[in-house]
Write a protein that holds these residues in place. Structure first.
Motif: not given
Ligand code: UT7
Length: 329
Positions: A28, A36, A217, A220-221, A224, A255, A257, A313
């Protein structure tokens, strides 16, 4: 007469984990995490339990309220990281604080825990069933994180927020309205698989890290953004509030965003949104009281301000509460 918040305080542990820390052993980057999520660092409690964060916040809250702690007649703790499955963390807190004639209980509603508990406390006070409720939103998320899972390890932190709920002295000020929801469809996307009666702890569940946070994620995003934005707009419309009428949106900090999308839907500029996710990450039940307490300490909230508290949540759970602020610092 509505219930109102008459005092508030917070606590966070001294130890910090920066994004750079995760860069050092996970695939990461500081850049990815910042863009993000909006998070720069989070607090981690190395020793002690959730109740050990609640107690200092509670003592400060009681001091701020200027009351004798023995006047408190109910303690509610919103948390998904209780000290134990049982006894309740409310009972642990009661014992540590030495409050005598009091009852209380825990509420499990994850990131909406504070709002669900606020509505519960307000209802108790409004009905006359309680006079002074010590309402605690606290989570030691580091106790249920898989620090090798980049999808979740970077998101959460530890903190506590505590407030006192009493009857308002004015019909027009206090906790004026709420819209709260629960939908079990969310269980599959955000959960802790083992440790409950469905999957009691075994050697295998421990080896498979099933006692830690699992989150899809992306899904849930999507829920949310819609859930939090819709319910925040709905409570504004229901109370005939325009974006000009809103002093602050107080969103759950999961988040940046999701927070921005909610503000945009409400037509509220980011200057009217409480954001501290960069310093603490997602502290689950503590995010909202932590924001309010920090903003109040900084002298930014004044009597008569219209606050919209909003959360989303695990569960799913989500909702909004409309508070007309009833005190100066
Ligand atoms: O509070 C309770 C409720 N929870 C929430 O509201 C959280 C909601 N979700 C989120 O905030 C976001 O979905 C996250 C921050 C968890 C993730 O962000 P995203 O922009 O939705 O990323 P993604 O899940 O679409 O992942 C994009 C890529 C993936 O790789 P591939 O599959 O495209 O190759 C992930 O594996 O980013 C990858 N990824 C990371 N890369 C670098 C996931 N975590 C990380 C990381 N560092 N820490």
């Amino acid at each position: 007469m509505p219930a109102t918040i008459t005092a508030i305080a917070h606590y966070y542990p001294e130890d910090k984990l920066t994004n750079k820390h995760f860069e050092s052993y996970l695939d990461t980057s500081d850049e990815w995490i910042k863009t993000r999520t909006g998070i720069n660092e989070r607090r981690i409690m190395k020793n002690g339990a959730t109740s050990d964060m609640i107690v200092p916040a509670a003592l400060k809250c009681i001091e701020n309220a200027g009351i004798d702690k023995q006047e408190i007649d109910c303690i509610i703790v919103a948390t998904v990281t209780p000290d134990h499955m049982y006894p309740s963390t409310a009972a642990v807190v009661q014992h540590k604080l030495g409050i005598k004639n009091v009852w209380g209980f825990d509420i499990s509603a994850a990131c909406s825990g504070f709002l669900f508990a606020l509505k519960t406390a307000a209802s108790l006070v409004e009905s006359g069933a309680a006079k002074k409720v010590l309402l605690c939103g606290a989570d030691k998320m580091s106790s249920i994180l898989n620090m090798n899972d980049r999808n979740t390890a970077i998101l959460f932190g530890d903190a506590a927020g505590v407030c006192l709920i009493e009857k308002s002295n004015d019909d027009n000020y206090g906790i004026l309205d709420s819209i709260l929801h629960i939908d079990g469809i969310g269980g599959q996307y955000l959960n802790q698989k083992a440790g409950g009666s469905a999957h009691p702890a075994t050697k295998e569940t421990v080896e498979n890290m099933e006692h830690t946070v699992y989150q899809d994620g992306k899904t849930v995003f999507k829920y949310a953004v819609k859930g939090m934005a819709d319910v925040s707009k709905e409570i504004m419309d229901k109370n005939n509030l325009t974006s000009e009428d809103i002093s602050f949106l107080v969103p759950h900090q999961a988040n940046l965003r999701i927070i921005s999308a909610t503000a945009e839907r409400m037509g509220v500029g980011m200057d009217k949104v409480m954001v501290n996710i960069e310093k603490y990450g997602n502290t689950t039940a503590a995010t909202i009281p932590l924001c309010i307490s920090e903003w109040l300490e900084a002298g930014k909230i004044k009597k008569g301000d219209n606050l919209i508290l909003s959360s989303f949540g695990a569960g799913f759970t989500w909702g909004s509460i409309y508070v007309k602020w009833n005190m100066n610092k």
